[in-house]
Design an enzyme around this catalytic site. Sequence first.
Site, short mmCIF file in Angstrom:
data_model
loop_
_atom_site.label_atom_id
_atom_site.label_comp_id
_atom_site.label_asym_id
_atom_site.label_seq_id
_atom_site.Cartn_x
_atom_site.Cartn_y
_atom_site.Cartn_z
N LYS A 103 0.82 -1.22 0.00
CA LYS A 103 0.00 0.00 0.00
C LYS A 103 0.85 1.27 0.00
CE LYS A 103 -3.46 -0.45 -0.55
NZ LYS A 103 -4.05 -0.81 -1.88
N GLY A 104 2.05 1.14 -0.56
CA GLY A 104 2.91 2.31 -0.67
C GLY A 104 2.90 2.93 -2.04
N THR A 106 3.31 0.56 -4.98
CA THR A 106 4.16 -0.32 -5.79
C THR A 106 3.58 -0.58 -7.18
OG1 THR A 106 3.15 -2.29 -4.80
CG2 THR A 106 5.16 -1.46 -3.77
N ARG A 186 5.30 5.75 1.83
CA ARG A 186 4.43 6.90 2.02
C ARG A 186 4.26 7.14 3.50
NH1 ARG A 186 -1.47 4.47 0.34
NH2 ARG A 186 -2.12 6.64 0.66
N SER A 194 -4.72 3.00 4.46
CA SER A 194 -4.89 2.38 3.15
C SER A 194 -4.90 0.87 3.25
CB SER A 194 -3.77 2.84 2.21
OG SER A 194 -3.94 2.33 0.93
N TYR A 294 -3.22 10.35 -11.31
CA TYR A 294 -2.66 10.36 -12.65
C TYR A 294 -2.83 8.99 -13.32
CZ TYR A 294 -0.54 14.97 -12.33
OH TYR A 294 -0.35 16.32 -12.24
N LYS A 309 -7.63 0.60 -6.89
CA LYS A 309 -6.69 1.61 -6.45
C LYS A 309 -7.41 2.96 -6.29
CE LYS A 309 -3.51 -1.50 -6.94
NZ LYS A 309 -2.91 -2.18 -5.76
#
Length: 346
Positions: A103-104, A106, A186, A194, A294, A309
């Site tokens: 949950k960073g 990846t 994060r 998250s 993005y 996500k």
Amino acid sequence: ILFYQGIWGKVLRFRNVLEVLLISQALHYLELIIPLHMAFLLVSAYLLLTHAQGAPVENGALLETLKSQVGLFSNKSEHYSAQVRPPGTSRQIPQTIIIGVRKGGTRALLEMLDIHPNIVVAATEVHFFDWDENYVKGIDWYRSLMPFSYGNQITIEKTPGYFTSPQAPGRIHDMNSSIKLLLILRDPTERVISDYTQVYYNRVESHKPVQLFEDIVIKNGALNTKYKAIQRSLYDVHMEKWLKHFSLDQIHIVDGNTLIKDPLPELQKVERFLNLPSQIMSSNFYFNQTKGFYCIRSDGRERCLHESKGRPHPLVNSTVLEQLYSYFREHNAKFYRMVNHSFDWH
């Protein structure tokens, strides 16, 4: 749909009902593990085989017969090849691994790096170095899961579980002591929330009972530091294990909070770390107002990360948030000293 209609049109012309059942079983199995064109090839081989032999294949021998007739399995790995090998390519052991954190960011990092023409990426999380049942299968099994690549390309795989695994650092070092590692992190508190959010939605979709975030994080009025999501956010504890096997200049830390707000600068740093020519451009990204992050534009097409996500996080009690900030503060400071770099975390 057209594929299955075509296949079933042929199958239903079989005189023997047993043959219909066997094909149904084969298709169900095959669609899980290989592309549809491979399934068509296998079934075509079966049709030719049964017509040539004049009798249906025995149930237990069906798949083995197809394997031997079509020759899709590797002698060593016993994995279906989902790719046709382009001339001049081979499967390589990864020269770079994204080791975490869960949950960073990846998946976002891997998808964005895949834009680069000198990078090829493994399609799935392999869990070779952190799961004993996979590690015992050996390095040839690991290599068989990598994509085909040319000599000027770097193969990258990502498995977020490596960062928190006690065994992964030593095992990766044993494979390649000079490997380059990518670690995306994060804010630890945001990562915990998250982590909870992913598990929450997974349980909802599986019709399993769920708990409020506060009920898991707080036990008997105190912070539940044994909660796995909190343990995963102790970056200093896990980093210490990696630095026993690798020098700091072999580990590049990507700022996950920055990556989702402004991807290009973080990706350019990765290009330099990997000694790659600068190929990723600002035109490769566009902000999706609906999703709030993005998305990627490359090779004439646009794509966003999976709908799982960017899910909305729960509103967390401010007192609980402050307890988390306070708990991580000392760990964060220690981590900053370890890596000679600070981050804009609470």
